[in-house]
Motif scaffolding. Structure first.
Motif, PDB file in Angstrom:
ATOM      1  N   VAL A 106       0.873  -1.181   0.000  1.00  0.00           N
ATOM      2  CA  VAL A 106       0.000   0.000   0.000  1.00  0.00           C
ATOM      3  C   VAL A 106       0.906   1.226   0.000  1.00  0.00           C
ATOM      4  N   ILE A 107       0.706   2.048  -0.983  1.00  0.00           N
ATOM      5  CA  ILE A 107       1.489   3.286  -1.049  1.00  0.00           C
ATOM      6  C   ILE A 107       0.568   4.461  -0.749  1.00  0.00           C
ATOM      7  N   SER A 108       1.005   5.325   0.122  1.00  0.00           N
ATOM      8  CA  SER A 108       0.212   6.519   0.460  1.00  0.00           C
ATOM      9  C   SER A 108       1.102   7.748   0.344  1.00  0.00           C
ATOM     10  N   PHE A 109       0.513   8.801  -0.098  1.00  0.00           N
ATOM     11  CA  PHE A 109       1.250  10.075  -0.151  1.00  0.00           C
ATOM     12  C   PHE A 109       0.369  11.154   0.452  1.00  0.00           C
ATOM     13  N   SER A 110       0.993  12.013   1.224  1.00  0.00           N
ATOM     14  CA  SER A 110       0.244  13.004   2.012  1.00  0.00           C
ATOM     15  C   SER A 110       0.807  14.394   1.754  1.00  0.00           C
ATOM     16  N   HIS A 111      -0.057  15.363   2.003  1.00  0.00           N
ATOM     17  CA  HIS A 111       0.341  16.760   1.805  1.00  0.00           C
ATOM     18  C   HIS A 111      -0.278  17.595   2.920  1.00  0.00           C
ATOM     19  N   ASN A 112       0.578  18.357   3.577  1.00  0.00           N
ATOM     20  CA  ASN A 112       0.112  19.214   4.669  1.00  0.00           C
ATOM     21  C   ASN A 112      -0.690  20.385   4.083  1.00  0.00           C
ATOM     22  N   ILE A 113      -1.973  20.448   4.427  1.00  0.00           N
ATOM     23  CA  ILE A 113      -2.828  21.513   3.871  1.00  0.00           C
ATOM     24  C   ILE A 113      -3.081  22.619   4.897  1.00  0.00           C
TER      25      ILE A 113
END
Length: 556
Positions: free
Chosen positions: A205-212
């Protein structure tokens, strides 16, 4: 706001619904060619988001130039303005799948992952963390080496992030996008995608996140600016609705500011207004100002000088006349000036000059809001706002039985006293400049006033007030041979104001009497200090003394 938006290190779009306009971040311009059809794609996704409501973020995917992107839509305002974030997943997914299948290119993949602006986290099929980017610490506050080998369930338990998007993917078997919080209570958009083997089992499982958080601050700033715009718009509309125009009113002194403030407060009320002050102080100009500020401003302003119309004609002029009312009358009759003021303003200047019979008729008009034409029998309803003006003390005329007391009280609802020019010398300088500019423009001149000339003008008492000041400036501009008008061109009474009034050949009798009376009142008041003392010394009633002190000694 444009600089802040351009600084966003992501493919981002600001959609303004009202103008149907899109603003692209600098990163967006770098990522796409102009003719990719990006605007149409985004509009379709925004329309789909609006159909299901924008209370929560809306997520979708699309293909642009053969690449798959995750599109996140965040509502910014009730007007439908939105913030759209695009994150490429297809190429990344392809690289990761290829590396897992063939067991090669690990270093290249690591370099690619580290080069992305988003934080990347990869787990196995049981949620154990296999890989995190170095930027993981910046977003979640934990070093990468401290989380490798641990599970996402442990991370969720310790509050590193919550909820876990990877756990949701393992539970549902579907790609998931959500907003999660880190231990600093910052908001982070996370997307996780399952990677399956040939049998369909989730291998990774690959996840990518971005601080909003910065995006949310941008939203708060946007909402704050929207409220400011609404406030300023409301204030502007209020000013426009009043159509306030003081361009022809020169009043910088404290006394005139108080007069203008009072006018601004009462102008929009349909109440009788009485303008009081000496001849030439600007009563007519202020009557026009009151009309321009009231809700009747689109109606007519009918101005009548009661002292300028012969007594035998004034009644027919005010009330009009029917056919055959008198010899010489028009065959079809004529409406009076009061009728012509319907739905507007009637301004009666020099109201003190009305005869007692006409005062009775005017009182009836004020009370009943009806008139009857001269020679007629039909009652006509009228609706107007009444402004009157006088340069005489009406209360004295009431005491002398020359003015009806009941009419005086009807007119004196809102009395506004305009002080004479000698009591507001701060205005004289500004009036000089105003008339200088006005007359230079009128006569196509380019003249100026010497400072010594202005000093003389400021120190003069101006018994004729503003009208006299304008006349003097016009005279010296036209008669002077020099472009810079000096004291030599001023009238003798202004150059040497200490001369006796009696020696001033240019002084009219009413002005001379007024000035002499003023001198007596001021000297008596300075000596005795009370209305009783002034009345006794000058042989007048205490009531008359009080009114004359108010008229002549207001500044004492």
């Amino acid at each position: 706001m444009n600089n802040l938006f351009d600084s966003i290190p992501a493919v981002a779009i600001l959609y303004k619904a009202k103008e149907a306009k899109m603003l692209f971040s600098a990163k967006t311009y770098q990522a796409f060619a102009y003719d990719t059809g990006l605007e149409d794609i985004i509009k379709n996704i925004v329309n789909a988001a609006e159909k299901i409501g924008l209370a929560e973020p809306y997520y979708d995917t699309c293909f642009i130039e053969g690449n798959e992107y995750l599109v996140s839509v965040y509502n910014l305002s009730p007007a439908g303005d939105s913030f759209i974030l695009l994150q490429e997943i297809s190429s990344l997914k392809h690289i990761i799948e290829k590396s897992f299948l063939f067991g090669e290119m690990k270093k290249e993949i690591d370099d690619i992952l580290e080069a992305t602006h988003d934080d990347i986290l990869i787990t196995d099929g049981q949620g154990q963390i296999l890989y995190v980017c170095q930027s993981f610490k910046e977003i979640y506050g934990v070093a990468s080496e401290e989380v490798l080998g641990k599970t996402v369930y442990e991370m969720e338990k310790y509050g590193i992030f919550s909820p876990s998007v990877t756990a949701c993917v393992l539970e549902t078997g579907q790609k998931v996008t959500m907003v999660q919080s880190n231990k600093f209570q910052q908001k982070i958009v996370v997307t996780a995608t399952p990677i399956r083997d040939e049998s369909g089992t989730i291998r990774k499982v690959i996840s990518f996140s971005h601080n909003i958080t910065e995006f949310l601050k941008l939203k708060e700033q946007y909402e704050y600016l929207e409220k400011k715009v609404e406030l300023y718009t409301a204030e502007l509309e209020e000013l426009r609705s009043k159509d306030i125009n003081f361009s022809n009113v020169v009043g910088k002194s404290k006394q005139m500011r108080e007069v203008l403030n009072l006018i601004n407060r009462v102008a929009d009320f349909d109440t009788n207004t009485l303008l009081l002050g000496e001849s030439g102080v600007g009563k007519t100009l202020l009557a026009h100002l009151i009309h321009s500020l009231c809700h009747r401003k689109n109606g007519p302003l009918i101005e009548v000088n009661c002292g300028a119309i012969p007594e035998n004609l004034l009644e027919s002029e005010l009330f009009g006349y029917d056919r055959g009312a008198f010899t010489g009358a028009k065959r079809e009759g004529k409406p009076g000036l009061i009728e012509l003021a319907q739905n507007g303003t009637l301004f009666l200047d020099e109201i003190s000059e009305l005869t007692l019979p006409l005062q009775v008729k005017l009182l009836k008009v004020i009370q009943d809001k009806t008139i009857t034409r001269v020679g007629g029998t039909q009652t006509i309803k009228v609706d107007f706002r009444l402004i009157t003006a006088s340069n005489r003390i009406l209360q004295d005329l009431v005491d002398q039985r020359k003015f009806r007391e009941d009419l005086f009280y009807r007119l004196n609802v809102i009395p506004i006293f305009i002080p004479p020019l000698r009591e507001r010398k701060d205005d004289i300088f500004h009036l000089c400049l105003y008339f200088l500019e006005k007359l230079n423009k009128k006569y196509k001149l380019n003249k100026s006033l010497a400072s010594s000339t202005i000093d003389k003008l400021v120190n003069y008492d101006w018994p004729g007030n503003i009208r006299e000041l304008e006349n003097v400036i016009e005279r010296i501009l036209l008669t002077s041979e020099q472009d810079n008008v000096t004291v030599d061109f001023l009238p003798e009474n202004i150059k040497n104001p200490a001369k006796s009034v009696a020696n001033n050949e240019d002084c009219e009798l009413p002005a001379a009497l007024d000035r002499f009376e003023r001198t007596l009142i001021i000297k008596a008041y300075e000596k005795h200090g009370t209305t009783v003392g002034v009345a006794k010394a000058l042989g007048i009633s205490q009531a008359s003394a009080a009114r004359k002190i108010q008229k002549y000694a207001r500044t004492l």
